[in-house]
Design an enzyme around this catalytic site. Structure first.
Site, PDB file in Angstrom:
ATOM      1  N   GLY A   1       0.770  -1.239   0.000  1.00 21.47           N
ATOM      2  CA  GLY A   1       0.000   0.000   0.000  1.00 21.47           C
ATOM      3  C   GLY A   1       0.805   1.294   0.000  1.00 21.47           C
TER       4      GLY A   1
ATOM      5  N   GLU B   1       6.546   2.629   9.850  1.00 25.17           N
ATOM      6  CA  GLU B   1       6.257   2.383  11.275  1.00 25.17           C
ATOM      7  C   GLU B   1       6.143   3.700  12.049  1.00 25.17           C
ATOM      8  OE1 GLU B   1       6.124  -0.989  11.482  1.00 25.17           O
ATOM      9  OE2 GLU B   1       7.272  -1.344   9.642  1.00 25.17           O
TER      10      GLU B   1
HETATM   11 MO1  MOS Z   1       5.156  -4.382   9.271  1.00 32.45          MO
HETATM   12  S1  MOS Z   1       4.528  -4.742  11.136  1.00 32.45           S
HETATM   13  O1  MOS Z   1       6.600  -3.691   9.182  1.00 32.45           O
HETATM   14  O2  MOS Z   1       4.480  -5.281   8.161  1.00 32.45           O
END
Ligand code: MOS
Length: 723
Positions: free
Chosen positions: A479, A690
């Site tokens: 995504g 993140e």
């Molecule tokens: Mo992620 S928790 O870096 O897919």
């Protein structure tokens, strides 16, 4: 029916008439696959029309712990169109389940025996010639159980928490030093279980092409890791497993590993000798593909009267399943974030009759930052120091864990940018002192950080005679806009327009790339694209007798070549060992809280990222906004609720499990420091998937406190907690 052409035309008219094309060039490339996605032309794993396909539906256990006493599959087997009902009694041998040196604990082995570890655990897979017939037949499968007493409640089992093998207690300086500091706070924070719930349901189509050859169209964050797992499970040569996943409709960590339902689908395809399509139901999504584990945390902070941290103690106990230990770095952020001479952390697990958790966006750090950044806010009120000022006074100039210099850190700039944008100067340090139209107004902020990584990737770059550049690598895009970022990098390197570049991905037969996770793809695959483009340019230069030219078409023509191609493996340099590399973020939130109803409205959200040089500004902004929205959901809505009498989820659907929708979210502003990291990779880019979420939940809770004077230490902050 609207033809695709008309739809295309309408979209291009929209693009031309509206804001998109009027934006300055530096706003960056629009998504290269945006048109495919909005027209429905992008195919997701369940959408492939595979000849002879059959349909699978899972049946879940209705008890939470025990064994299966009796299974009645006869009625289901006789139902119209049913080809097989697979259970532990008849499941074909999955060779990888029986290899030597199996650890005592590990991933759930589906249909291997009669044991029930959690409610919803698959006990049967019904295969039929249509989905509807499989669904109907699944309702006819009946099981009797020997029930045992289950445990699903983290809070009442905290005394059973144990330090898992993988975790080590950490101490720097003196343990529990906060206790002897002049100013201290000690508080507990609870995060409920959150479920990834991407829009796209997990789905797999599995087909055996020969006795030792498998093709899957699968929702996965890593086609190469899925290829490996399936090859291992079925003991076939790795090159005999083909995994296809060019589009992934969100994942957030839920598709990082190969789950039991994927293994079951491959096994089922062998049984019925036809391809099997298995799409999880939304309810299945709550028990089959992991979640962010409910975690209890305790933070102790001690400081001098002028706000210098003297000690940080951070304890966490998270839930896991009884059959597998899932650990995450929930307490790590307290070892790293601030320059405190004394820090100690403890991390424990509580094994419950639930399915195994899995990384979810900002795994560990999002949980830890919720506690640490709430506690820092509490300390700021205790000290009567502005929360940003408190953080500046404890700013770490070098990595407190390793003592190494940072590869780059522009966190102070990020604080400044965000404070200016949200209007931090309007904030009143006294809680509950500002109202607008009868609503209480409050401001809050929270900091986020996450390791900045680079690993290895291989990219093929092929210049065609017509001037099209084709880039190929196995990476997936869940995504964030990986294709767009890669095309941006290649366009800049090669000096050709983006519309002449094609980026092929999501296919295990392409050159290897890592799994999309841990915010490392732009850094890792971007470097490989960068290096491949440089190598291709060098090759052109050689062919062209040492002369540089970006008229690649002309060079190919002149030398009678149909194409020119390189395949480049790109690795991080050893110099990174000298640095500590992190991405940083700061999230600012302004809330309005209704004093009568306790309703919290986020009125303004500003997130600032220090993610190095921004290679794809438009998709980067989108990434940050999405992460902020996810954090707002974490703060105000998300919670998977188990009725502990039965050990069963009560809100395993989108009506009852709340996530933010448009009406809940204001305009979210995404800002970037946009200064390159000079060491991590040639683009100077750091990850941001993140840090987009890490720290947001605390920022919301801190804003709610500033508005109301009520400190909520258990998420989500629902209205009942405020009135
Ligand atoms: Mo992620 S928790 O870096 O897919």
């Amino acid at each position: 029916m609207i033809s695709l052409e008309i739809l295309d035309l309408e979209i291009s008219m929209f693009m031309e008439s509206k804001t998109l094309n009027k934006r300055p060039v530096e706003d960056g490339l629009s998504r290269v696959d945006g048109r495919l996605k909005v027209t429905g032309a992008a195919k997701y794993s369940a959408e492939y029309n595979i000849k002879g396909v059959t349909y699978g539906v899972l049946v879940g256990s209705t008890v939470t712990k025990g064994t299966i006493k009796a299974l009645d599959t006869k009625r289901a087997e006789r139902a119209p169109g049913v080809l097989a009902v697979i259970t532990y009694l008849n499941c074909p041998n999955i060779p990888g389940y029986h290899t030597d040196n199996q650890p005592a604990k590990g991933p759930l082995k589906i249909f291997i025996d009669d044991k029930i570890y959690f409610n919803g655990q698959p006990i049967a897979l019904v295969i039929a010639d249509t989905f509807e017939r499989a669904l109907f037949a699944s309702s006819l499968v009946k099981a009797e159980y020997n029930k045992e007493q289950h445990q699903t409640d983290l809070k009442s089992n905290l005394s059973n928490a144990v330090t898992p093998g993988k975790a080590k207690d950490y101490t720097r300086g003196q343990e529990d030093a906060y206790k002897s500091a002049p100013i201290k706070i000690e508080q507990e924070y609870v995060l409920p279980t959150e479920v990834h719930n991407p829009m796209e349901l997990h789905a797999i189509i599995a087909r055996w092409d020969a006795d030792d050859k498998i093709t899957v169209w699968d929702k996965t964050q890593g086609v190469k890791s899925t290829q490996r797992s399936i090859a291992q499970a079925f003991k076939v040569p790795i090159e005999n497993v083909q995994v296809t996943a060019p589009f992934v409709g969100g994942a957030f960590g839920a598709a990082l590993r190969t789950w039991p339902h994927e293994i079951a689908a491959v096994a089922a395809a062998k049984v019925v000798k036809r391809p099997v399509k298995l799409v999880l139901s939304r309810a299945d999504m709550f028990t089959s593909v992991g979640y962010r584990p409910q975690t209890w945390q305790k933070i102790g902070l001690g400081a001098t009267a002028d706000g210098k941290l003297m000690g940080i103690t951070h304890e966490a106990s998270g839930q896991t399943s009884v059959y597998e230990d899932f650990t995450e770095g929930a307490v790590n952020i307290s070892q790293l974030m601030y320059a405190s001479p004394n820090v100690n952390t403890r991390y424990k697990l509580v094994s419950l009759n639930v399915n195994t958790p899995t990384p979810m966006r900002g795994p560990g750090e999002a949980t830890g930052a919720w506690a640490l950044e709430s506690a820092m806010d509490e300390l700021s009120y205790e000290l009567n120091i502005d929360p940003i000022e408190l953080r500046l006074r404890n700013h770490a100039d070098n990595d407190p864990l390793s003592g190494k210099p940072y590869s780059s850190k522009f966190l102070k700039e990020a604080y400044q940018l965000g404070a200016d944008k949200i209007g931090w100067s309007e904030r009143n340090q006294k809680p509950g002192s500002v109202t607008k139209d009868g609503w209480l107004v409050g401001y809050g902020m929270g900091t986020g950080m996450f390791g900045a990584y680079r690993s290895n990737a291989t990219v093929t770059a092929r210049m065609m005679a017509d001037g099209t550049l084709i880039l190929q690598t196995a990476v997936t895009d869940i995504g964030p806009g990986t294709g767009t970022a890669m095309v941006s990098i290649a366009s800049e390197r090669m000096g050709i327009p983006a519309n002449k570049i094609r980026f092929d991905m999501g296919d295990s037969s392409l050159p290897p790339s890592p799994t999309q996770g841990g915010s490392q793809i732009t850094s890792t695959v971007g470097s490989a694209v960068y290096d491949a483009c440089n190598e291709l340019k060098d090759k052109f230069k050689q062919v062209n007798g040492g002369t540089d030219s970006t008229d690649y078409v002309q060079v190919l023509k002149q030398h009678n070549l149909s194409q020119l191609e390189v395949t480049t493996l790109s690795k991080g340099g050893s110099e990174m060992g000298n640095y500590a590399a992190y991405s940083w973020s700061v999230h600012f939130i302004q809330v309005h809280v209704n004093p009568a109803t306790g309703v919290v409205r986020v009125n303004k959200a500003v997130s600032v990222a220090d993610a190095g040089h921004i290679v794809s500004p438009k998709t980067a902004a989108s990434q940050i906004k999405g992460g902020s929205i996810m954090g707002i959901g974490m703060a105000l809505m998300e919670e998977a609720v188990i009725d502990h009498r039965y050990g069963r989820l009560v809100n395993n659907n989108f009506a009852d499990y709340h996530v933010p929708i448009q009406a809940d979210i204001p305009q979210v502003e995404a800002l970037f420091v946009n200064k390159p990291d000079p060491h991590l990779n040639p683009m100077g880019a750091k990850g941001m998937g993140e840090i987009a979420t890490i720290g947001v939940a605390a920022a919301v809770a801190n804003a709610v406190y500033n508005a109301t004077g009520k400190r909520i230490r258990e998420l989500p902050i629902t209205p009942d907690k405020l009135i």
